[in-house]
Design a protein around this motif. Structure first.
Motif, mmCIF file in Angstrom:
data_model
loop_
_atom_site.group_PDB
_atom_site.id
_atom_site.type_symbol
_atom_site.label_atom_id
_atom_site.label_comp_id
_atom_site.label_asym_id
_atom_site.label_seq_id
_atom_site.Cartn_x
_atom_site.Cartn_y
_atom_site.Cartn_z
ATOM 1 N N LEU A 339 0.829 -1.206 0.000
ATOM 2 C CA LEU A 339 0.000 0.000 0.000
ATOM 3 C C LEU A 339 0.868 1.262 0.000
ATOM 4 O O LEU A 339 0.576 2.238 -0.696
ATOM 5 N N VAL A 340 1.964 1.236 0.787
ATOM 6 C CA VAL A 340 2.860 2.398 0.828
ATOM 7 C C VAL A 340 3.503 2.631 -0.535
ATOM 8 O O VAL A 340 3.534 3.763 -1.047
ATOM 9 N N THR A 354 2.393 -6.834 -2.300
ATOM 10 C CA THR A 354 0.981 -7.150 -2.060
ATOM 11 C C THR A 354 0.680 -8.610 -2.394
ATOM 12 O O THR A 354 -0.004 -9.303 -1.643
ATOM 13 N N LYS A 355 1.234 -9.091 -3.521
ATOM 14 C CA LYS A 355 0.982 -10.479 -3.913
ATOM 15 C C LYS A 355 1.597 -11.459 -2.917
ATOM 16 O O LYS A 355 1.016 -12.500 -2.617
ATOM 17 N N ARG A 356 2.792 -11.130 -2.401
ATOM 18 C CA ARG A 356 3.411 -12.009 -1.398
ATOM 19 C C ARG A 356 2.550 -12.070 -0.127
ATOM 20 O O ARG A 356 2.329 -13.142 0.447
ATOM 21 N N GLY A 357 2.082 -10.905 0.312
ATOM 22 C CA GLY A 357 1.220 -10.872 1.491
ATOM 23 C C GLY A 357 -0.092 -11.590 1.248
ATOM 24 O O GLY A 357 -0.623 -12.261 2.139
ATOM 25 N N LEU A 358 -0.612 -11.474 0.021
ATOM 26 C CA LEU A 358 -1.870 -12.129 -0.334
ATOM 27 C C LEU A 358 -1.731 -13.650 -0.276
ATOM 28 O O LEU A 358 -2.621 -14.348 0.217
ATOM 29 N N ARG A 359 -0.590 -14.173 -0.766
ATOM 30 C CA ARG A 359 -0.390 -15.631 -0.744
ATOM 31 C C ARG A 359 -0.422 -16.174 0.683
ATOM 32 O O ARG A 359 -1.015 -17.208 0.957
ATOM 33 N N ILE A 360 0.240 -15.455 1.594
ATOM 34 C CA ILE A 360 0.238 -15.893 2.995
ATOM 35 C C ILE A 360 -1.165 -15.802 3.576
ATOM 36 O O ILE A 360 -1.629 -16.700 4.282
ATOM 37 N N VAL A 378 -6.545 -4.244 -6.828
ATOM 38 C CA VAL A 378 -7.509 -3.543 -7.691
ATOM 39 C C VAL A 378 -6.987 -2.151 -8.016
ATOM 40 O O VAL A 378 -6.979 -1.706 -9.173
ATOM 41 N N ASN A 379 -6.511 -1.430 -6.983
ATOM 42 C CA ASN A 379 -5.997 -0.072 -7.193
ATOM 43 C C ASN A 379 -4.721 -0.077 -8.029
ATOM 44 O O ASN A 379 -4.529 0.779 -8.903
ATOM 45 N N ILE A 380 -3.819 -1.036 -7.739
ATOM 46 C CA ILE A 380 -2.542 -1.112 -8.471
ATOM 47 C C ILE A 380 -2.786 -1.392 -9.946
ATOM 48 O O ILE A 380 -2.232 -0.711 -10.829
ATOM 49 N N ASP A 381 -3.605 -2.397 -10.255
ATOM 50 C CA ASP A 381 -3.857 -2.735 -11.662
ATOM 51 C C ASP A 381 -4.646 -1.644 -12.374
ATOM 52 O O ASP A 381 -4.405 -1.365 -13.556
ATOM 53 N N TYR A 387 -7.327 -3.187 -16.414
ATOM 54 C CA TYR A 387 -8.670 -3.189 -15.828
ATOM 55 C C TYR A 387 -9.255 -4.590 -15.716
ATOM 56 O O TYR A 387 -10.025 -4.879 -14.787
ATOM 57 N N LEU A 388 -8.901 -5.488 -16.645
ATOM 58 C CA LEU A 388 -9.422 -6.850 -16.573
ATOM 59 C C LEU A 388 -8.894 -7.560 -15.332
ATOM 60 O O LEU A 388 -9.640 -8.218 -14.600
ATOM 61 N N GLU A 389 -7.567 -7.420 -15.078
ATOM 62 C CA GLU A 389 -6.979 -8.022 -13.884
ATOM 63 C C GLU A 389 -7.566 -7.409 -12.617
ATOM 64 O O GLU A 389 -7.839 -8.107 -11.628
ATOM 65 N N ALA A 390 -7.776 -6.078 -12.653
ATOM 66 C CA ALA A 390 -8.361 -5.403 -11.494
ATOM 67 C C ALA A 390 -9.754 -5.950 -11.199
ATOM 68 O O ALA A 390 -10.128 -6.166 -10.034
ATOM 69 N N LEU A 391 -10.518 -6.194 -12.261
ATOM 70 C CA LEU A 391 -11.867 -6.730 -12.081
ATOM 71 C C LEU A 391 -11.818 -8.133 -11.475
ATOM 72 O O LEU A 391 -12.631 -8.487 -10.616
ATOM 73 N N GLN A 392 -10.822 -8.947 -11.877
ATOM 74 C CA GLN A 392 -10.685 -10.289 -11.321
ATOM 75 C C GLN A 392 -10.361 -10.241 -9.828
ATOM 76 O O GLN A 392 -10.891 -11.022 -9.034
ATOM 77 N N TYR A 393 -9.481 -9.321 -9.445
ATOM 78 C CA TYR A 393 -9.168 -9.173 -8.021
ATOM 79 C C TYR A 393 -10.384 -8.693 -7.240
ATOM 80 O O TYR A 393 -10.615 -9.105 -6.101
ATOM 81 N N LYS A 394 -11.147 -7.826 -7.849
ATOM 82 C CA LYS A 394 -12.354 -7.342 -7.179
ATOM 83 C C LYS A 394 -13.334 -8.487 -6.967
ATOM 84 O O LYS A 394 -13.965 -8.608 -5.910
ATOM 85 N N ASP A 395 -13.442 -9.357 -7.984
ATOM 86 C CA ASP A 395 -14.326 -10.519 -7.856
ATOM 87 C C ASP A 395 -13.839 -11.453 -6.749
ATOM 88 O O ASP A 395 -14.638 -12.009 -5.984
ATOM 89 N N SER A 396 -12.523 -11.642 -6.661
ATOM 90 C CA SER A 396 -11.960 -12.506 -5.612
ATOM 91 C C SER A 396 -12.258 -11.945 -4.234
ATOM 92 O O SER A 396 -12.600 -12.677 -3.306
ATOM 93 N N SER A 397 -12.131 -10.627 -4.114
ATOM 94 C CA SER A 397 -12.440 -9.983 -2.829
ATOM 95 C C SER A 397 -13.903 -10.181 -2.466
ATOM 96 O O SER A 397 -14.250 -10.503 -1.332
#
Length: 719
Positions: A339-340, A354-360, A378-381, A387-397
């Protein structure tokens, strides 16, 4: 540019100071460690003195060199077994329990604490066992099970009273207060804290008095009573002026930082105390306190949009070698770093962390962290135009959020209710239609017979015969109608029982879920991460329990509707029982029960594997539920003519004769709680009976109060 250089210089100086502090600390520990190692080399004799030295060496290395500590602990266990030195075994397994607790491994920690407790209750009564029982309470509190935590605290309190150990009594009363505080039962918590202080006041100033003040401060902070919390913390600091225990000073500074930051929103004061806690944790070699202080510092700077300082605080945690052994803090730090870096415009690093933290978070089921991480992605992508990847992360959330509260539950209940009502109405309509058609046909026949009788007298006998025959049919139909009526009444009773179970057993957890969600919604900003995690864990546990109950109910409803198919095949009974025992093993371990599979490996049966597994799971779960700790459950099977007789026996509490008659009936209103106060719906044995009948078998039960129970059922044998 100048500012950036100054910041780098500060970071460099900070790490030099940090290195020096850690070096000095490690040198102090190394001296004692070398002394112990030298003694062990010079004194090779295998006796209890050597075991004591091993124990000291484990204590010396546990926090600094985990691998070495575990290796020495293994030697301690081996030597203690050889010498039958129960005290050494007890202490070794207790330390292993602490190690696994520290590293987030609940199952291994629980098993080792139970082993330590077992050695502490053999032969001589070791007073140390009350501390092990207390550790079990701490373990369950750490992993979000306050009810079990309270159970062990009460057992430890009982032992402390048995030994007349007033200091331990005070500590357990304080721990009970903290447990009830975590459940937001503040009135009960305060009562325990007051009783703890009363015991502590009878003794010279000790650690329990200060701990109680700190816990009271935590409680007041939870309910946003800033002044009372501040007063409690200041009292703790004042009392500690006499004892000079640095650990209490560290705990108080950390809690003061949290109080100013979360409750009063005074970021400057919060940062002041958290900085003091951070420095003191380095001096004392307390990595967990260091992590907590710096993560909260990072959160303060992040809230104030001081991203460079937030980055510095999070990196202080990230650069620790032992952070990977703390998955909760590790995941939080990685996600916060992401986030920082996002706010600093470094999208590549933001994505990596973020991805490393997400895996844990996903691996350890830290669901709230996963939601934060998905939001970051979502914000990073989006910022990078992906936008497609961001939408996938949003769906996962959203999928995680949906899993916490399943919106389809109400519609499923409505569907089941509708199916029952529709089935009842269809059957009744078909019966009435059949009766009306027969009555119409009868009237028509009688009319023709009467006319025929007038015309041809000779047909009177035939007419009498026909009437007699029709009367018999009518009687038979009436008997059928009576049977159908009785069946409809039974179905109606079954439906009423089914919906009473839904209303009672589903409404209670839903009320709890709604209450927790309302609490989280209304006081989200006021709760700290730990409290949020505890609420989320409670939500997860309640959701899983409720979902499992719903699945059980829906499966049973399928059996009632006749849509559950029996597809028999040649099946290894031993493989089925092995799978069942693997499924039930964790529950049995929690009660220290022995579950034995006596089914021969070559025994084949002709049955549906899924239905057979469902029968055995329910019977084994029932045995576990009504068998006390350290009991025994046994599965046996033998061939009898053209069937195989399978039995599940236990050494449980048994069943009184009056209850045996209605044990498999849906209208059985008496549901006995298990030996650990486990509750149930009463559907388990009803489903077992129906499943056994579905595969063409019969079920029987033999039981006596206090002597256990044996449930036996038959299944076809493979010819």
């Amino acid at each position: 540019m100048m500012t950036s250089l100054k910041m780098k210089e500060k970071i460099k100086i900070f790490y030099i100071v940090l290195f020096v502090l850690l070096l000095l600390n490690s040198q102090g520990q190394e001296t004692k460690k070398d002394s112990l190692v030298r003694w062990l080399k010079e004194n090779p004799r295998q006796d209890t003195v050597r075991a004591q030295k091993y124990l000291e060496l484990v204590l010396e290395t546990m926090n600094s060199d985990t691998d070495t500590a575990l290796e020495i602990c293994s030697k301690l266990i081996s030597l203690s077994n050889k010498l039958n030195y129960k005290y050494g075994l007890m202490r070794a397994h207790n330390l292993l329990g602490y190690h696994y607790w520290l590293n987030g491994n609940f199952d291994s920690s629980y098993v080792n604490y139970q082993k330590a407790l077992d050695y502490g209750t053999r032969g001589e009564k070791f007073r140390y066992r009350l501390h092990i029982v207390n550790n079990l309470g701490v373990l369950f509190k750490k992993f979000g099970n306050p009810d079990s935590s309270i159970h062990y605290y009460l057992k430890s309190l009982e032992l402390a009273r048995e030994y007349n150990d007033e200091e331990s009594i005070a500590k357990n009363l304080m721990d009970l207060g903290a447990a009830y505080s975590s459940m937001n039962k503040f009135d009960v918590a305060i009562d325990y804290f007051i009783r703890s202080k009363e015991y502590s006041d009878k003794q010279p100033l000790n650690s329990n008095t200060i701990s109680t003040c700190i816990n009271l401060g935590v409680l007041y902070a939870k309910i946003n009573q800033f002044d009372k919390a501040l007063k409690s913390y200041k009292t703790a600091l004042k009392l500690n002026d006499t004892l000079q225990v640095k650990e209490f000073e560290l705990m108080t500074y950390n809690n003061l930082g949290y109080l100013y930051y979360h409750v009063k929103k005074d970021y400057d004061s919060g940062a002041y105390y958290l900085n003091k806690a951070s420095q003191l944790s380095l001096e004392l070699g307390k990595p967990d306190n260091y992590f907590s202080a710096n993560i909260n510092l990072g959160n303060i700077f992040l809230a104030r949009e001081k991203y460079d300082k937030a980055l510095e605080a999070y990196l202080n945690v990230y650069n620790s070698e032992i952070l990977p052994n703390r998955p909760y803090e590790y995941s939080a730090t990685l996600i916060n770093l992401g986030l920082v870096y996002f706010n600093l415009g470094d999208f590549k690093k933001a994505e990596t962390f973020t991805k490393r933290g997400l895996r844990i978070a996903v691996d350890k089921s830290f669901r709230q962290f996963a939601i934060y991480a998905y939001g970051n992605m979502v914000n990073i992508d989006s910022a990078q135009g992906k936008y497609l990847e961001a939408l996938q992360y949003k769906d996962s959330s959203q999928a995680i959020k949906d899993s916490i509260w399943n919106q389809d539950v109400k519609s499923r209940i409505a569907e089941v209710e509708f199916e029952y009502e529709l089935k009842q109405k269809d059957e009744l309509n078909n019966l009435l239609k059949e009766k009306n058609q027969f009555q119409a046909e009868l009237i028509k026949r009688q009319r023709y017979l009467v006319i025929g009788a007038i015309i041809i007298i000779m047909l009177l006998l035939a007419l009498a015969f026909v009437i007699r025959r029709d009367q018999k049919k009518l009687k038979k139909l009436n008997e059928t109608l009576d049977e159908q009526k009785a069946r409809l009444e039974d179905l109606n009773q079954t439906k009423d029982k089914f919906f009473s179970i839904i209303a009672h057993d589903l409404r209670s957890p839903f009320d709890a879920l709604l209450g927790l969600l309302a609490e989280l919604d209304e006081h989200y900003e006021e709760f700290d991460e730990k409290m949020k995690k505890e609420i989320i864990r409670s939500l997860l546990h309640s959701s899983q329990t409720t979902f499992n109950l719903l699945v059980n109910l829906l499966e049973w409803s399928r059996a009632q509707k006749g849509t559950l198919e029996n597809i028999p095949e040649s099946t290894s009974l031993c493989d089925i029982t092995d799978a069942v025992l693997e499924f039930a093993n964790n529950r049995a371990k929690l009660k220290d029960q022995e579950v034995i599979n006596h089914v021969h490996k070559d025994l084949l049966v002709y049955a549906d594997p899924q239905i057979l597994q469902g029968i055995l799971i329910n019977l084994v779960n029932n045995a576990i539920k009504f068998t006390p700790h350290q009991g025994r459950i046994k599965i046996t099977a033998k061939q009898e003519r053209d069937v195989v007789l399978v039995c599940v026996s236990d050494t449980g509490v048994g069943i009184v004769a009056e209850k045996l008659e209605k044990l498999f009936s849906i209208d059985n209103e008496t549901h006995t709680k298990g030996t650990d106060n486990e509750s149930g719906t009463g559907l388990g044995l009803v489903m077992v009976r129906e499943y056994v009948e579905l595969i063409g078998g019969k079920i029987t039960v033999k039981s006596e109060p206090g002597k256990g129970s044996t449930f036996c059922f038959t299944i076809p044998k493979l010819n």
